[in-house]
Scaffold this active site. Sequence first.
Site, PDB file in Angstrom:
ATOM      1  N   ASP A  34       0.836  -1.213   0.000  1.00  0.00           N
ATOM      2  CA  ASP A  34       0.000   0.000   0.000  1.00  0.00           C
ATOM      3  C   ASP A  34       0.864   1.254   0.000  1.00  0.00           C
ATOM      4  OD1 ASP A  34      -2.136  -1.586   0.128  1.00  0.00           O
ATOM      5  OD2 ASP A  34      -2.854  -0.913   2.102  1.00  0.00           O
ATOM      6  N   GLU A  36       3.932   1.718  -1.111  1.00  0.00           N
ATOM      7  CA  GLU A  36       4.560   1.985  -2.416  1.00  0.00           C
ATOM      8  C   GLU A  36       3.531   2.589  -3.368  1.00  0.00           C
ATOM      9  OE1 GLU A  36       7.671   1.636  -3.349  1.00  0.00           O
ATOM     10  OE2 GLU A  36       8.217   1.019  -1.327  1.00  0.00           O
ATOM     11  N   PHE A  37       2.317   2.045  -3.295  1.00  0.00           N
ATOM     12  CA  PHE A  37       1.245   2.532  -4.155  1.00  0.00           C
ATOM     13  C   PHE A  37       0.980   4.011  -3.875  1.00  0.00           C
ATOM     14  CE2 PHE A  37      -3.097   3.495  -5.217  1.00  0.00           C
ATOM     15  CZ  PHE A  37      -3.333   2.803  -6.389  1.00  0.00           C
ATOM     16  N   ASP A  38       0.877   4.336  -2.582  1.00  0.00           N
ATOM     17  CA  ASP A  38       0.611   5.720  -2.200  1.00  0.00           C
ATOM     18  C   ASP A  38       1.708   6.653  -2.681  1.00  0.00           C
ATOM     19  OD1 ASP A  38      -1.700   5.025  -1.052  1.00  0.00           O
ATOM     20  OD2 ASP A  38      -0.965   4.995   1.012  1.00  0.00           O
ATOM     21  N   SER A  83      -3.630 -12.735  14.675  1.00  0.00           N
ATOM     22  CA  SER A  83      -4.415 -13.536  13.736  1.00  0.00           C
ATOM     23  C   SER A  83      -4.735 -14.869  14.400  1.00  0.00           C
ATOM     24  CB  SER A  83      -3.638 -13.733  12.444  1.00  0.00           C
ATOM     25  OG  SER A  83      -2.460 -14.427  12.744  1.00  0.00           O
ATOM     26  N   GLU A 113     -18.239 -19.641  16.408  1.00  0.00           N
ATOM     27  CA  GLU A 113     -18.737 -18.469  15.679  1.00  0.00           C
ATOM     28  C   GLU A 113     -18.493 -18.631  14.186  1.00  0.00           C
ATOM     29  OE1 GLU A 113     -16.688 -15.078  17.263  1.00  0.00           O
ATOM     30  OE2 GLU A 113     -17.372 -15.499  19.292  1.00  0.00           O
ATOM     31  N   LYS A 115     -16.970 -17.391  10.710  1.00  0.00           N
ATOM     32  CA  LYS A 115     -15.801 -16.567  10.378  1.00  0.00           C
ATOM     33  C   LYS A 115     -16.207 -15.695   9.193  1.00  0.00           C
ATOM     34  CE  LYS A 115     -10.790 -16.947   9.866  1.00  0.00           C
ATOM     35  NZ  LYS A 115     -10.589 -15.932   8.875  1.00  0.00           N
ATOM     36  N   ASP A 117     -16.280 -13.104   6.249  1.00  0.00           N
ATOM     37  CA  ASP A 117     -15.228 -12.819   5.284  1.00  0.00           C
ATOM     38  C   ASP A 117     -15.269 -11.339   4.892  1.00  0.00           C
ATOM     39  OD1 ASP A 117     -13.134 -13.296   3.660  1.00  0.00           O
ATOM     40  OD2 ASP A 117     -14.255 -14.323   2.090  1.00  0.00           O
ATOM     41  N   ARG A 136      -7.023  -3.308  10.827  1.00  0.00           N
ATOM     42  CA  ARG A 136      -6.043  -4.206  11.460  1.00  0.00           C
ATOM     43  C   ARG A 136      -4.618  -3.786  11.135  1.00  0.00           C
ATOM     44  NH1 ARG A 136      -3.345  -8.900  10.235  1.00  0.00           N
ATOM     45  NH2 ARG A 136      -3.001 -10.268  12.009  1.00  0.00           N
ATOM     46  N   TYR A 225     -17.458  -9.156  17.436  1.00  0.00           N
ATOM     47  CA  TYR A 225     -17.235 -10.472  18.035  1.00  0.00           C
ATOM     48  C   TYR A 225     -16.236 -10.505  19.191  1.00  0.00           C
ATOM     49  CZ  TYR A 225     -13.760 -10.275  14.228  1.00  0.00           C
ATOM     50  OH  TYR A 225     -12.787  -9.876  13.367  1.00  0.00           O
ATOM     51  N   LYS A 288     -13.565 -20.679  20.074  1.00  0.00           N
ATOM     52  CA  LYS A 288     -12.881 -19.967  21.167  1.00  0.00           C
ATOM     53  C   LYS A 288     -13.206 -20.632  22.501  1.00  0.00           C
ATOM     54  CE  LYS A 288     -13.538 -15.635  18.647  1.00  0.00           C
ATOM     55  NZ  LYS A 288     -14.293 -14.393  18.486  1.00  0.00           N
ATOM     56  N   LYS A 312     -11.047 -23.594   8.358  1.00  0.00           N
ATOM     57  CA  LYS A 312     -11.325 -22.989   7.051  1.00  0.00           C
ATOM     58  C   LYS A 312     -12.018 -23.999   6.152  1.00  0.00           C
ATOM     59  CE  LYS A 312      -9.005 -18.942   6.637  1.00  0.00           C
ATOM     60  NZ  LYS A 312      -8.192 -18.564   5.587  1.00  0.00           N
ATOM     61  N   CYS A 406     -12.764  -6.562 -33.778  1.00  0.00           N
ATOM     62  CA  CYS A 406     -14.030  -6.884 -33.112  1.00  0.00           C
ATOM     63  C   CYS A 406     -14.565  -8.205 -33.676  1.00  0.00           C
ATOM     64  CB  CYS A 406     -15.034  -5.760 -33.329  1.00  0.00           C
ATOM     65  SG  CYS A 406     -16.670  -6.168 -32.699  1.00  0.00           S
ATOM     66  N   CYS A 409     -18.005  -7.237 -35.657  1.00  0.00           N
ATOM     67  CA  CYS A 409     -18.119  -6.381 -36.853  1.00  0.00           C
ATOM     68  C   CYS A 409     -16.779  -6.171 -37.544  1.00  0.00           C
ATOM     69  CB  CYS A 409     -18.761  -5.042 -36.483  1.00  0.00           C
ATOM     70  SG  CYS A 409     -17.643  -3.953 -35.592  1.00  0.00           S
ATOM     71  N   CYS A 424     -14.693  -1.806 -29.030  1.00  0.00           N
ATOM     72  CA  CYS A 424     -14.972  -1.701 -30.460  1.00  0.00           C
ATOM     73  C   CYS A 424     -15.511  -0.284 -30.670  1.00  0.00           C
ATOM     74  CB  CYS A 424     -16.012  -2.737 -30.854  1.00  0.00           C
ATOM     75  SG  CYS A 424     -16.702  -2.394 -32.473  1.00  0.00           S
ATOM     76  N   CYS A 430     -22.030  -1.750 -35.049  1.00  0.00           N
ATOM     77  CA  CYS A 430     -21.691  -3.067 -34.523  1.00  0.00           C
ATOM     78  C   CYS A 430     -22.965  -3.678 -33.900  1.00  0.00           C
ATOM     79  CB  CYS A 430     -20.586  -2.908 -33.482  1.00  0.00           C
ATOM     80  SG  CYS A 430     -20.056  -4.438 -32.740  1.00  0.00           S
TER      81      CYS A 430
HETATM   82  S1  IVH Z   1     -11.668 -13.452  16.613  1.00  0.00           S
HETATM   83  C1  IVH Z   1      -7.036 -13.227  17.939  1.00  0.00           C
HETATM   84  N1  IVH Z   1     -13.904 -13.998  15.465  1.00  0.00           N
HETATM   85  O1  IVH Z   1     -10.544 -13.655  11.058  1.00  0.00           O
HETATM   86  C2  IVH Z   1      -7.908 -13.106  16.763  1.00  0.00           C
HETATM   87  N2  IVH Z   1     -12.121 -13.254  14.078  1.00  0.00           N
HETATM   88  O2  IVH Z   1      -7.993 -15.105  10.829  1.00  0.00           O
HETATM   89  C3  IVH Z   1      -9.278 -12.788  17.180  1.00  0.00           C
HETATM   90  N3  IVH Z   1     -12.722 -13.048  11.714  1.00  0.00           N
HETATM   91  O3  IVH Z   1      -8.426 -11.004  11.929  1.00  0.00           O
HETATM   92  C4  IVH Z   1     -10.207 -12.764  16.050  1.00  0.00           C
HETATM   93  N4  IVH Z   1     -14.806 -13.689  11.913  1.00  0.00           N
HETATM   94  O4  IVH Z   1     -10.644 -10.457  10.754  1.00  0.00           O
HETATM   95  C5  IVH Z   1     -12.644 -13.588  15.270  1.00  0.00           C
HETATM   96  N5  IVH Z   1     -15.988 -14.525  14.604  1.00  0.00           N
HETATM   97  C6  IVH Z   1     -14.743 -14.095  14.428  1.00  0.00           C
HETATM   98  C7  IVH Z   1     -14.256 -13.737  13.144  1.00  0.00           C
HETATM   99  C8  IVH Z   1     -12.924 -13.320  13.018  1.00  0.00           C
HETATM  100  C9  IVH Z   1     -13.886 -13.263  11.079  1.00  0.00           C
HETATM  101  C10 IVH Z   1     -11.468 -12.609  11.050  1.00  0.00           C
HETATM  102  C11 IVH Z   1     -10.779 -11.446  11.732  1.00  0.00           C
HETATM  103  C12 IVH Z   1      -9.427 -11.958  12.119  1.00  0.00           C
HETATM  104  C13 IVH Z   1      -9.261 -13.107  11.179  1.00  0.00           C
HETATM  105  C14 IVH Z   1      -8.302 -14.129  11.764  1.00  0.00           C
END
Ligand code: IVH
Length: 670
Positions: A34, A36-38, A83, A113, A115, A117, A136, A225, A288, A312, A406, A409, A424, A430
């Site tokens: 990011d 470098e882009f900026d 993470s 929970e 996850k 996206d 983050r 969360y 958790k 995953k 094209c 056409c 085109c 066309c």
């Molecule tokens: S808890 C210590 N709960 O997943 C990390 N993360 O791979 C605590 N994410 O950076 C994260 N749903 O962006 C947690 N129910 C959930 C989540 C969640 C999505 C993402 C989050 C995190 C990444 C970790």
Amino acid sequence: MSLFDIKDKMDELVGELNQHTYNYYVLAMPTIADFEFDKKLEELNRLELEYPDLADPNSPTQKVGGDITKSFITVNHRWPMLSLGNTYNEQDLRDFDDRIRKTIGDSFEYVCELKFDGLSISLTYEDNKLIRAVTRGDGSKGDDVTTNVKTLNKIPHRLKAGDAPPVFEIRGEIFMHRAAFNRLNREREELGEIQYANPRNFAAGTIKMQDSGEVAKRPLDCFLYSLNTDKNYFKTHWDSLQGLKEWGFKISNDTRLVNGIDDVLAFIDHWNNERFKLSYDIDGIVIKVNSYAQQQELGFTAKSPRWAISYKYKAQEVETLLERVTYQVGRTGAVTPVANLRPVQLAGTTVKRATLHNANEIERLDLHEGDSVFVEKGGEIIPKITNVNLDKRHDGAERIIYPIDCPECGSHLIRKDGEVAFYCPNDEGCPPQIIGKIQHFIGRKAMNIDGLGDETIETFYKKGLVEHISDLYLLKDKADELKTIERFGERSIENMMQGIEQSKQMPFEKVLFGLGIRYVGETVAKKLAFGVKNIDNLMGATFEELITIDEIGQRIAESITEYFSKSEHIDQINQLKVFGLQFQIQENEIALQSEKLTGKTFVISGVFENYSREELKELIESNGGKILSGISAKLNYLLAGENMGPSKHDKAKKLNVPFISEDDLFEMLK
Ligand code: IVH
């Protein structure tokens, strides 16, 4: 450096920045940091300020609310944003469970929970007020995106007075619902903009926009969360989630408290299929340990907590054969390559085709004839090819080469500086462009002509009945020819004629949108129509005058002046004027679009297929209606979209507030 060298440098930067934006958002594979882009963006900006005459109107610095990362203020995280370790199968999870048992024994619970996206966000509240929102980043420091996050109405700015601690941090995931993603991406395609690869990239791109006004127009959602405080307010994670709910935060209703690893596996199994029924994407499950005391005992590794892990789901990917690549010419002339595949089952549907976006994508994949390819289904409707299985490539297979002419056409294709798509240029000759333009004109968001559909337009064109938009208004003199068309009875002809006649009353902004001028989408057409009042003013407006209109940038202004520089377009407009179409704003429209909703109150909730919440709000208010923030017995209507909050839903049901849809609202306005 001579002026030529400077111009070369600027062109090079434009090309590079566009390629990086494409890599980031479309391919989801950035090749540059990011930062470098900026730096490159800043350099281009500086050169453009110094040499304005050399600036390219399509420069990435000029994109209205563009998807360019700006330099946000960097903020240190008080609690690092770590993470999670990943697992992919049952054994990995059983190993995780064994490790925990070894440290804390057998008596504990898990919270399972979804996850989500999206992109993670850290929100800090002080004295019940949201004071900071930070991305983050690298985990120890992130970008301060508070102004943008404040446009999300799912995140409270102020909490009801309650028992929340004076200072706390809450974390969650910002995401976009699939319906909104598909709608906005379709709109971008119509406007010739780069499309986003998936809802996550769209959400991430939105949060990093310069213009918070633009952010507000893009519907984002957020699930929270986790809670961080100086001293523990709750004994368990589960209790903290219930507390957060009471303080007014949006917590997923699909979180479960379970008793052992077998229950965790059942939860994972359940969502493996059910996840496709959600209105948003998840990429796994997070597990958790519930008790905070036990979490503390387990502690952290350098990168992640030992008390939590993610599972995953495997990407929904299959391998199949590329049968051939065909090329679609759209209404604006953009030539899109499409991979035709040997039909294969993927995530419950049969996949026969995958988008290849543009020439760069064919090059990136280095596609050869007869290749065996991996196809993945993400957030988008059309699946995409992620990779080629090189082991299966036949000796001597020919490379797939994007055409120079094209395919419809034969005109030589062009690519404008800084753009990814080839076009085109033969817009008047066309066939798919001609058909596409007439189909766009009759469409629901433009002239909304009843009794005419896309297929009919194609048939009419092939029979030589229509070649321009204006020919639609001459169909009434061609009744004998129309009767010879299969499945087109007297009743259908009558319906169509009525629809065409009624379209003459459609307001100016709809006609303007219907003309299909590049980059003039629905909202831009409205701004333009109200800005210039009539078509003659628009045709006579200079580039400089156009860019003074709200939301009209250089790129749009250039496209408009180019459109009106063609005599064929002026001829069309003159003919349409003769047929009686509306080419000026009605006086009452300027004041207030109508009084039809005066005295009526609305709450808008959920995600909508066709319009954003901002647009619906604007529509209601410009017709005299009032938007309320909460549901009460006095409320007249709840405009309900997909996935509205359960508490609003239940309260409105209890108070007998009528639920209406987008379509119902449009009925009220008719
Ligand atoms: S808890 C210590 N709960 O997943 C990390 N993360 O791979 C605590 N994410 O950076 C994260 N749903 O962006 C947690 N129910 C959930 C989540 C969640 C999505 C993402 C989050 C995190 C990444 C970790």
